[in-house]
Enzyme design. Structure first.
Site, PDB file in Angstrom:
ATOM      1  N   GLY A  12       0.817  -1.211   0.000  1.00 38.03           N
ATOM      2  CA  GLY A  12       0.000   0.000   0.000  1.00 38.03           C
ATOM      3  C   GLY A  12       0.850   1.260   0.000  1.00 38.03           C
ATOM      4  O   GLY A  12       1.706   1.442   0.870  1.00 38.03           O
ATOM      5  N   GLY A  14      -0.388   4.421   0.257  1.00 32.83           N
ATOM      6  CA  GLY A  14      -1.178   5.554   0.751  1.00 32.83           C
ATOM      7  C   GLY A  14      -0.362   6.308   1.789  1.00 32.83           C
ATOM      8  O   GLY A  14       0.875   6.243   1.807  1.00 32.83           O
ATOM      9  N   PHE A  15      -1.043   7.023   2.681  1.00 32.15           N
ATOM     10  CA  PHE A  15      -0.330   7.816   3.694  1.00 32.15           C
ATOM     11  C   PHE A  15       0.570   6.934   4.556  1.00 32.15           C
ATOM     12  O   PHE A  15       1.726   7.255   4.810  1.00 32.15           O
ATOM     13  CB  PHE A  15      -1.327   8.549   4.592  1.00 32.15           C
ATOM     14  CG  PHE A  15      -2.029   9.671   3.907  1.00 32.15           C
ATOM     15  CD1 PHE A  15      -1.380  10.876   3.677  1.00 32.15           C
ATOM     16  CD2 PHE A  15      -3.332   9.536   3.470  1.00 32.15           C
ATOM     17  CE1 PHE A  15      -2.018  11.929   3.040  1.00 32.15           C
ATOM     18  CE2 PHE A  15      -3.981  10.577   2.830  1.00 32.15           C
ATOM     19  CZ  PHE A  15      -3.327  11.773   2.615  1.00 32.15           C
ATOM     20  N   GLU A 176     -18.856  17.481   2.172  1.00 30.69           N
ATOM     21  CA  GLU A 176     -18.007  18.168   1.193  1.00 30.69           C
ATOM     22  C   GLU A 176     -18.556  18.017  -0.222  1.00 30.69           C
ATOM     23  O   GLU A 176     -18.657  18.996  -0.977  1.00 30.69           O
ATOM     24  CB  GLU A 176     -16.572  17.632   1.294  1.00 30.69           C
ATOM     25  CG  GLU A 176     -15.872  18.167   2.540  1.00 30.69           C
ATOM     26  CD  GLU A 176     -14.559  17.465   2.885  1.00 30.69           C
ATOM     27  OE1 GLU A 176     -13.764  18.050   3.632  1.00 30.69           O
ATOM     28  OE2 GLU A 176     -14.338  16.332   2.439  1.00 30.69           O
ATOM     29  N   ASP A 315      -5.563   2.745   7.927  1.00 32.73           N
ATOM     30  CA  ASP A 315      -7.001   2.434   7.963  1.00 32.73           C
ATOM     31  C   ASP A 315      -7.311   0.951   8.149  1.00 32.73           C
ATOM     32  O   ASP A 315      -8.409   0.606   8.600  1.00 32.73           O
ATOM     33  CB  ASP A 315      -7.652   2.875   6.638  1.00 32.73           C
ATOM     34  CG  ASP A 315      -8.017   4.343   6.621  1.00 32.73           C
ATOM     35  OD1 ASP A 315      -7.622   5.063   7.559  1.00 32.73           O
ATOM     36  OD2 ASP A 315      -8.690   4.779   5.665  1.00 32.73           O
ATOM     37  N   ALA A 326      -6.005  10.396   8.031  1.00 34.43           N
ATOM     38  CA  ALA A 326      -4.667  10.438   7.464  1.00 34.43           C
ATOM     39  C   ALA A 326      -3.576  10.536   8.545  1.00 34.43           C
ATOM     40  O   ALA A 326      -2.522   9.904   8.430  1.00 34.43           O
ATOM     41  CB  ALA A 326      -4.560  11.615   6.505  1.00 34.43           C
TER      42      ALA A 326
HETATM   43  C1  LIG Z   1     -13.089  11.088   0.223  1.00 32.15           C
HETATM   44  C2  LIG Z   1     -12.213  11.000   1.447  1.00 32.15           C
HETATM   45  C3  LIG Z   1     -11.942  12.142   2.196  1.00 32.15           C
HETATM   46  C4  LIG Z   1     -11.137  12.072   3.327  1.00 32.15           C
HETATM   47  N1  LIG Z   1     -10.866  13.217   4.020  1.00 32.15           N
HETATM   48  C5  LIG Z   1     -10.008  13.169   5.061  1.00 32.15           C
HETATM   49  C6  LIG Z   1      -9.634  14.359   5.745  1.00 32.15           C
HETATM   50  O1  LIG Z   1     -10.099  15.454   5.416  1.00 32.15           O
HETATM   51  N2  LIG Z   1      -8.754  14.245   6.778  1.00 32.15           N
HETATM   52  C7  LIG Z   1      -8.213  13.040   7.150  1.00 32.15           C
HETATM   53  O2  LIG Z   1      -7.389  12.987   8.063  1.00 32.15           O
HETATM   54  N3  LIG Z   1      -8.546  11.900   6.531  1.00 32.15           N
HETATM   55  C8  LIG Z   1      -9.428  11.931   5.492  1.00 32.15           C
HETATM   56  N4  LIG Z   1      -9.764  10.784   4.842  1.00 32.15           N
HETATM   57  C9  LIG Z   1      -9.233   9.517   5.339  1.00 32.15           C
HETATM   58  C10 LIG Z   1      -7.818   9.286   4.858  1.00 32.15           C
HETATM   59  O3  LIG Z   1      -7.714   9.547   3.483  1.00 32.15           O
HETATM   60  C11 LIG Z   1      -7.429   7.857   5.194  1.00 32.15           C
HETATM   61  O4  LIG Z   1      -7.499   7.683   6.596  1.00 32.15           O
HETATM   62  C12 LIG Z   1      -6.035   7.540   4.698  1.00 32.15           C
HETATM   63  O5  LIG Z   1      -5.986   7.615   3.306  1.00 32.15           O
HETATM   64  C13 LIG Z   1      -5.598   6.154   5.163  1.00 32.15           C
HETATM   65  O6  LIG Z   1      -4.309   5.948   4.707  1.00 32.15           O
HETATM   66  P1  LIG Z   1      -3.794   4.462   4.457  1.00 32.15           P
HETATM   67  O7  LIG Z   1      -2.397   4.603   4.000  1.00 32.15           O
HETATM   68  O8  LIG Z   1      -4.105   3.614   5.608  1.00 32.15           O
HETATM   69  O9  LIG Z   1      -4.724   3.926   3.261  1.00 32.15           O
HETATM   70  P2  LIG Z   1      -4.916   4.488   1.813  1.00 32.15           P
HETATM   71  O10 LIG Z   1      -4.581   5.919   1.711  1.00 32.15           O
HETATM   72  O11 LIG Z   1      -6.300   4.058   1.426  1.00 32.15           O
HETATM   73  O12 LIG Z   1      -3.853   3.693   0.948  1.00 32.15           O
HETATM   74  C14 LIG Z   1      -3.948   2.318   0.761  1.00 32.15           C
HETATM   75  C15 LIG Z   1      -3.154   1.930  -0.466  1.00 32.15           C
HETATM   76  O13 LIG Z   1      -3.144   0.508  -0.540  1.00 32.15           O
HETATM   77  C16 LIG Z   1      -3.353   0.113  -1.887  1.00 32.15           C
HETATM   78  N5  LIG Z   1      -3.920  -1.238  -1.836  1.00 32.15           N
HETATM   79  C17 LIG Z   1      -5.116  -1.630  -1.337  1.00 32.15           C
HETATM   80  N6  LIG Z   1      -5.263  -2.956  -1.446  1.00 32.15           N
HETATM   81  C18 LIG Z   1      -4.117  -3.420  -2.022  1.00 32.15           C
HETATM   82  C19 LIG Z   1      -3.677  -4.714  -2.384  1.00 32.15           C
HETATM   83  N7  LIG Z   1      -4.411  -5.819  -2.154  1.00 32.15           N
HETATM   84  N8  LIG Z   1      -2.465  -4.839  -2.969  1.00 32.15           N
HETATM   85  C20 LIG Z   1      -1.693  -3.717  -3.213  1.00 32.15           C
HETATM   86  N9  LIG Z   1      -2.071  -2.482  -2.880  1.00 32.15           N
HETATM   87  C21 LIG Z   1      -3.271  -2.332  -2.279  1.00 32.15           C
HETATM   88  C22 LIG Z   1      -4.281   1.169  -2.447  1.00 32.15           C
HETATM   89  O14 LIG Z   1      -4.163   1.254  -3.865  1.00 32.15           O
HETATM   90  C23 LIG Z   1      -3.777   2.432  -1.757  1.00 32.15           C
HETATM   91  O15 LIG Z   1      -2.794   3.100  -2.508  1.00 32.15           O
HETATM   92  C24 LIG Z   1     -10.582  10.833   3.711  1.00 32.15           C
HETATM   93  C25 LIG Z   1     -10.861   9.676   2.969  1.00 32.15           C
HETATM   94  C26 LIG Z   1     -11.662   9.759   1.855  1.00 32.15           C
HETATM   95  C27 LIG Z   1     -11.932   8.515   1.041  1.00 32.15           C
END
Ligand SMILES: Cc1cc2nc3c(=O)[nH]c(=O)nc-3n(C[C@H](O)[C@H](O)[C@H](O)COP(=O)(O)OP(=O)(O)OC[C@H]3O[C@@H](n4cnc5c(N)ncnc54)[C@H](O)[C@@H]3O)c2cc1C
Length: 436
Positions: A12, A14-15, A176, A315, A326
Site C-alpha cells: 500500500g 497511501g499515507f 463536502e 485504515d 490520514a
Molecule cells: C473522500 C475522502 C476524504 C477524506 N478526508 C479526510 C480528511 O479530510 N482528513 C483526514 O485525516 N482523513 C481523510 N480521509 C481519510 C484518509 O484519506 C485515510 O485515513 C487515509 O488515506 C488512510 O491511509 P492508508 O495509508 O491507511 O490507506 P490508503 O490511503 O487508502 O492507501 C492504501 C493503499 O493501498 C493500496 N492497496 C489496497 N489494497 C491493495 C492490495 N491488495 N495490494 C496492493 N495495494 C493495495 C491502495 O491502492 C492504496 O494506494 C478521507 C478519505 C476519503 C476517502
C-alpha cells in the site's frame, strides 16, 4: 539494492505506506513497496476532482517519482492476493492477471480501506463510493452528464430526476461533496446553460445521525449546517438510504420506519468504510479474528499477535478505536518503520507502544467556509477555510501538485468556473458507462 539486507515489504502506497517507506530510507534494509495503483492518492481532495475543481493529476503523485530518493526501495505494481506467513511470501496479481511472489522478512500491511455498503453491495452499481481516482472520475461523469442531459429535456418535471443528487452519509466526505455540487450548480455552471438554470439542482444529504459531521464539536457542526442551508443543500437527518435503484432511492426513518421515495439518477455513497479484501487473507493466515469492518487488531506496538515481523498500519489496522484518518495512517506507518529499523540495528525499544498525537481534523463546507478543530481550538468560516487550505496544501504530496492545486483554487475563486470537467466513458474492456 544489497541482497543480504533484510527485506521489508510494504503493501500500500497511501499515507501509511509512504510514511513508512520514507522512514526506512535511512535503515539498513531493502524495501519493496507494492501497490495496485501507480500513484499515491490524496483522498481528502477526491471530491474536488469529482466536481471538476481539480484534475486527477493534481491529487495523485506517481509513487516512483515520490519515492525516487529512497535508494533502498523498489516499487511494484500489483494487487496482493495471498499470503503464506510460514514461507514469508506474498502473492500479487499483475495487471494482466498473472501472479508473482515477493519474499519478506518484515511485512507492513498498509492497504487501507474501501467503501462499505453494509451488506448491500448491489447498491454500488448505481451509487458509487469515493475512495479511488476511478470513483472520483465515475462520479464526475455522473454529475456532469446529469446537467448535460437536463439541458436537452423540455420541462422541469422531466429534468427534475436528473437534477436531483442524493448523497448518503453526513460525515466529512458527504458534506463536502454535497456543498461542492451546489457550488458547481450555482457558481460554475450558472451562466453556461441556455435551456435551463443549473440552480434548479437539488442536493439532498441523507444522514442517519442527529447532526451532520458528528466527529466535530456540536457548535461546529451547527455552523456547518447553517452554511449548508444557505447554500441550498437539503439535509435529511435520522433517515437511512435503504434501497438504491437506477432511477430512485428509498429512505427509511430510523425511528418510525416510514419510507420515502426520491426520484433521482445520481446517488453517491459515503456512508462507511471497511478494510480492503486482502485484510481477510492476512487475518486468516495469521489466525486473528478481524475487528469492526474487517480491520486487523494489533498490539500496542502495531504488530499482529504471535507474528513479530508483521505490522498493520493506517485504515486497515484496529487499535484503541483510533479513527480512520490520514494522521493516524502517517504516524502509524512511521512508527512501524522506526521499530523495524531498531530491530535491524539491534537497538533497544523495538517494541515501543504507538502513541497517537491527535493534531485535529478539518472539513470543507463551501467557499470561504470550513471547519478546523484541534484540541480546544475551534475555527469555522473564513479562518477555518484558511486553516483547512493550509493543512491540505502542506500534506499534498509533491510541489507540482501544490502549485497546480493552489492555481486551480485561485482561478475558481476569481473566475468562478471549473476547468476539470472532461468526462470519459470508462474502460472499454469493462464497458463502464455513465449510467448502468
Ligand atoms: C473522500 C475522502 C476524504 C477524506 N478526508 C479526510 C480528511 O479530510 N482528513 C483526514 O485525516 N482523513 C481523510 N480521509 C481519510 C484518509 O484519506 C485515510 O485515513 C487515509 O488515506 C488512510 O491511509 P492508508 O495509508 O491507511 O490507506 P490508503 O490511503 O487508502 O492507501 C492504501 C493503499 O493501498 C493500496 N492497496 C489496497 N489494497 C491493495 C492490495 N491488495 N495490494 C496492493 N495495494 C493495495 C491502495 O491502492 C492504496 O494506494 C478521507 C478519505 C476519503 C476517502
Amino acid at each position: 539494492m544489497a541482497g543480504d539486507r533484510p527485506n521489508v515489504l510494504i503493501i500500500g502506497g497511501g499515507f501509511a505506506g509512504v510514511f513508512a517507506a520514507r522512514r526506512l530510507k535511512r535503515a539498513n534494509v531493502s524495501v519493496t513497496l507494492l501497490d495496485r495503483g501507480t500513484s499515491h492518492v490524496f483522498q481528502p481532495l477526491l471530491y474536488q476532482c469529482a466536481t471538476g475543481l481539480l484534475s486527477e493529476g493534481d491529487i495523485a503523485s506517481p509513487l516512483r517519482h515520490l519515492l525516487r530518493r529512497c535508494r533502498n526501495l523498489r516499487v511494484f505494481l500489483g494487487e496482493a492476493s495471498d499470503i503464506d506467513v510460514a514461507a514469508k511470501t506474498v502473492t500479487a496479481r499483475r495487471f494482466d492477471g498473472s501472479t508473482f511472489d515477493i519474499d519478506y522478512d518484515y511485512l507492513i500491511l498498509a492497504a487501507g480501506a474501501r467503501q462499505s455498503y453494509h451488506g448491500n453491495e448491489q447498491f454500488e452499481q448505481f451509487a458509487p463510493g469515493m475512495k479511488t481516482v476511478d470513483d472520483a472520475l465515475a462520479i464526475r461523469r455522473k454529475i456532469i452528464s446529469s446537467f448535460e442531459i437536463a439541458e436537452t429535456l423540455p420541462t422541469p418535471a422531466l429534468r427534475k430526476p436528473w437534477l436531483t443528487f442524493v448523497i448518503s452519509g453526513g460525515g466529512p466526505t458527504g458534506v463536502e461533496i454535497a456543498g461542492q455540487i451546489r457550488e458547481l450548480a450555482i457558481r460554475a455552471l450558472s451562466k453556461e446553460f441556455d435551456s435551463m438554470d443549473p440552480a434548479e439542482a437539488q442536493v439532498i444529504l441523507v444522514h442517519g445521525g442527529e447532526r451532520v459531521l458528528e466527529s466535530f464539536h456540536p457548535s461546529l457542526s451547527g455552523k456547518a449546517q447553517k452554511t449548508l442551508d444557505k447554500l441550498g443543500v437539503t439535509t435529511v437527518l435520522g433517515r437511512h438510504v435503504t434501497d438504491v435503484q437506477r432511477d430512485h432511492v428509498i429512505t427509511t426513518d430510523k425511528k418510525t420506519k416510514a419510507t420515502e421515495q426520491i426520484d433521482t439518477h445520481t446517488v453517491l455513497w459515503t456512508a462507511g468504510v471497511e478494510a480492503v479484501p486482502f485484510a481477510g487473507a492476512v487475518a486468516e493466515a495469521t489466525g486473528v479474528t478481524p475487528a469492526r469492518g474487517g480491520t486487523i487488531p494489533v498490539g500496542p506496538d502495531l504488530r499482529v499477535a504471535g507474528h513479530e515481523n508483521i505490522f498493520v498500519v493506517g485504515d486497515v489496522m484496529s487499535l484503541d478505536k483510533l479513527p480512520g484518518v490520514a494522521e493516524v495512517a502517517m504516524q502509524s506507518g512511521h512508527h512501524a518503520a522506526v521499530l523495524i529499523s531498531r530491530v535491524v540495528d539491534g537497538k533497544a525499544k523495538a517494541d515501543s507502544p504507538f502513541k497517537y498525537r491527535d493534531l485535529g481534523t478539518a472539513a470543507y463546507i463551501s467557499r470561504y467556509h470550513a471547519l478546523l478543530e484541534s484540541g480546544p481550538l475551534r475555527l469555522s468560516g473564513f479562518l477555518g477555510w484558511l486553516g483547512w487550505g493550509g493543512i491540505h496544501i502542506f500534506f499534498l504530496a509533491g510541489s507540482r501538485n501544490r502549485v497546480w492545486t493552489l492555481a486551480s483554487w485561485a482561478s475558481t475563486i476569481i473566475g468562478g468556473s471549473r476547468g476539470e470537467r472532461a468526462i470519459t466513458y470508462g474502460d472499454p474492456e469493462t464497458a463502464r458507462r455513465p449510467y448502468p
